[in-house]
Write an enzyme that holds these catalytic residues in place. Sequence first.
Site, PDB file in Angstrom:
ATOM      1  N   ARG A  85      21.980  11.075 -28.159  1.00  0.00           N
ATOM      2  CA  ARG A  85      20.984  10.845 -29.200  1.00  0.00           C
ATOM      3  C   ARG A  85      20.366  12.185 -29.566  1.00  0.00           C
ATOM      4  O   ARG A  85      20.053  12.974 -28.673  1.00  0.00           O
ATOM      5  CB  ARG A  85      19.872   9.919 -28.674  1.00  0.00           C
ATOM      6  CG  ARG A  85      20.366   8.529 -28.284  1.00  0.00           C
ATOM      7  CD  ARG A  85      19.334   7.499 -28.670  1.00  0.00           C
ATOM      8  NE  ARG A  85      19.123   7.525 -30.096  1.00  0.00           N
ATOM      9  CZ  ARG A  85      17.971   7.218 -30.714  1.00  0.00           C
ATOM     10  NH1 ARG A  85      16.934   6.854 -30.001  1.00  0.00           N
ATOM     11  NH2 ARG A  85      17.875   7.275 -32.027  1.00  0.00           N
ATOM     12  N   HIS A 110       9.393   9.162 -30.022  1.00  0.00           N
ATOM     13  CA  HIS A 110       9.156   7.788 -30.498  1.00  0.00           C
ATOM     14  C   HIS A 110       7.676   7.637 -30.872  1.00  0.00           C
ATOM     15  O   HIS A 110       6.797   8.141 -30.145  1.00  0.00           O
ATOM     16  CB  HIS A 110       9.422   6.779 -29.381  1.00  0.00           C
ATOM     17  CG  HIS A 110      10.856   6.677 -28.970  1.00  0.00           C
ATOM     18  ND1 HIS A 110      11.663   5.622 -29.335  1.00  0.00           N
ATOM     19  CD2 HIS A 110      11.624   7.484 -28.211  1.00  0.00           C
ATOM     20  CE1 HIS A 110      12.864   5.780 -28.807  1.00  0.00           C
ATOM     21  NE2 HIS A 110      12.866   6.899 -28.116  1.00  0.00           N
ATOM     22  N   TYR A 158      19.677  13.840 -25.778  1.00  0.00           N
ATOM     23  CA  TYR A 158      19.961  13.283 -24.451  1.00  0.00           C
ATOM     24  C   TYR A 158      20.992  12.161 -24.538  1.00  0.00           C
ATOM     25  O   TYR A 158      21.141  11.543 -25.588  1.00  0.00           O
ATOM     26  CB  TYR A 158      18.664  12.748 -23.810  1.00  0.00           C
ATOM     27  CG  TYR A 158      18.058  11.541 -24.508  1.00  0.00           C
ATOM     28  CD1 TYR A 158      18.494  10.252 -24.234  1.00  0.00           C
ATOM     29  CD2 TYR A 158      17.039  11.694 -25.444  1.00  0.00           C
ATOM     30  CE1 TYR A 158      17.942   9.160 -24.878  1.00  0.00           C
ATOM     31  CE2 TYR A 158      16.483  10.597 -26.088  1.00  0.00           C
ATOM     32  CZ  TYR A 158      16.942   9.331 -25.803  1.00  0.00           C
ATOM     33  OH  TYR A 158      16.402   8.249 -26.443  1.00  0.00           O
ATOM     34  N   HIS A 161      14.198  13.621 -30.294  1.00  0.00           N
ATOM     35  CA  HIS A 161      13.206  12.871 -31.086  1.00  0.00           C
ATOM     36  C   HIS A 161      11.999  12.516 -30.234  1.00  0.00           C
ATOM     37  O   HIS A 161      12.065  12.529 -29.005  1.00  0.00           O
ATOM     38  CB  HIS A 161      13.823  11.578 -31.635  1.00  0.00           C
ATOM     39  CG  HIS A 161      14.348  10.680 -30.555  1.00  0.00           C
ATOM     40  ND1 HIS A 161      15.637  10.768 -30.092  1.00  0.00           N
ATOM     41  CD2 HIS A 161      13.768   9.698 -29.822  1.00  0.00           C
ATOM     42  CE1 HIS A 161      15.819   9.883 -29.138  1.00  0.00           C
ATOM     43  NE2 HIS A 161      14.698   9.218 -28.938  1.00  0.00           N
ATOM     44  N   TYR A 163      13.789   9.661 -19.527  1.00  0.00           N
ATOM     45  CA  TYR A 163      12.440   9.116 -19.706  1.00  0.00           C
ATOM     46  C   TYR A 163      11.810   8.945 -18.324  1.00  0.00           C
ATOM     47  O   TYR A 163      12.525   8.721 -17.337  1.00  0.00           O
ATOM     48  CB  TYR A 163      12.505   7.773 -20.457  1.00  0.00           C
ATOM     49  CG  TYR A 163      12.745   7.990 -21.930  1.00  0.00           C
ATOM     50  CD1 TYR A 163      11.682   8.012 -22.822  1.00  0.00           C
ATOM     51  CD2 TYR A 163      14.016   8.243 -22.415  1.00  0.00           C
ATOM     52  CE1 TYR A 163      11.885   8.251 -24.175  1.00  0.00           C
ATOM     53  CE2 TYR A 163      14.226   8.491 -23.757  1.00  0.00           C
ATOM     54  CZ  TYR A 163      13.157   8.489 -24.631  1.00  0.00           C
ATOM     55  OH  TYR A 163      13.364   8.747 -25.957  1.00  0.00           O
TER      56      TYR A 163
HETATM   57 FE   LIG Z   1      14.488   7.931 -27.277  1.00  0.00          FE
END
Ligand SMILES: [Fe+2]
Length: 304
Positions: free
Chosen positions: A214, A219, A193, A217, A157
């Site tokens: 994960r 969010h 990730y 996706h 991120y």
């Molecule tokens: Fe996430």
Amino acid sequence: MAQFNETELTAAVVKSFEQTPNPRAKFLLQELVKSLHDYVSKTGLTFEEWEYAIDFLTRTGHKCTDIRQEFILLSDVFGVSMLVDAVNHRDRDGATETTVLGPFYVGEHKVTPHGTDVSESLEGERMFVQSRVTDLNGKPLAGVPVDIWHADGDGFYDSQKETYATEGAVSRARFITDSDGSFFFRTILPCSYPIPTDGPVGEMIMQTKRHPMRPAHIHFLVNAPGYEPLITHVFIEGDKYIDSDVVFGVKDELIAKVEKRSDPTMPDGKKADAPWHLMTYEFRVKPGGGMAPKPLGTKVAEPA
Ligand SMILES: [Fe+2]
């Protein structure tokens, strides 16, 4: 009596909270004491283990900053976040399913025009996301702020990078729905990730031979006035980790088929320079209230 055996000790600590003025706080604290005591008794926790746990929690706290929340991550990997989500969303009435907020919501997303490429500076396969927000009867909701955020092609991120302070948000924006409830944007196709493994939570995952991944996706936080804030993700069908998300956050309804397209134009009529992907997903929100999550670093008030 000043001295207690194991059973009397639990009862004495529970009783010590008897005068708590707020009945809900009293209930929560007393039940917490019972569960903690039960855990210690049942496991026969040693001093070394207790000391390790204290050190682990201390390190977890030290890893937190205004833009990193290691405790949310801990709650996530223990499935506590999804359990809190489940007990608070038992009846969806047809509303879109919810999932974890995750540790990377920093709040205060900047309002961005529809169609913007939120990952302009990033390498990756291009994707067009088209979406709409409606009520439970399918009526479009206009003027609704929708926050979106996702990881880059390397699985990070923006807030995890040193450049965040100088370059600001990437793959993170707020869109306001049009009169037909729609919003759309461009980005890259996100990838699966790992959760951060440079802190105590990631270390625990690796030491216990769990995988840290994960599934890919995006969010979404849909915050329509007069409706329950919807905190969710849209997952990408076919991801290798879709059945083994490290935070247990996948729900079938939240998995979207992302189509590979080679049309020369995207749905907003603008030219596509290369083959691209199309994600289409609609959100249905439920009447009600509730608080949207606060940006990280905000002091959280005591619940009423
Ligand atoms: Fe996430």
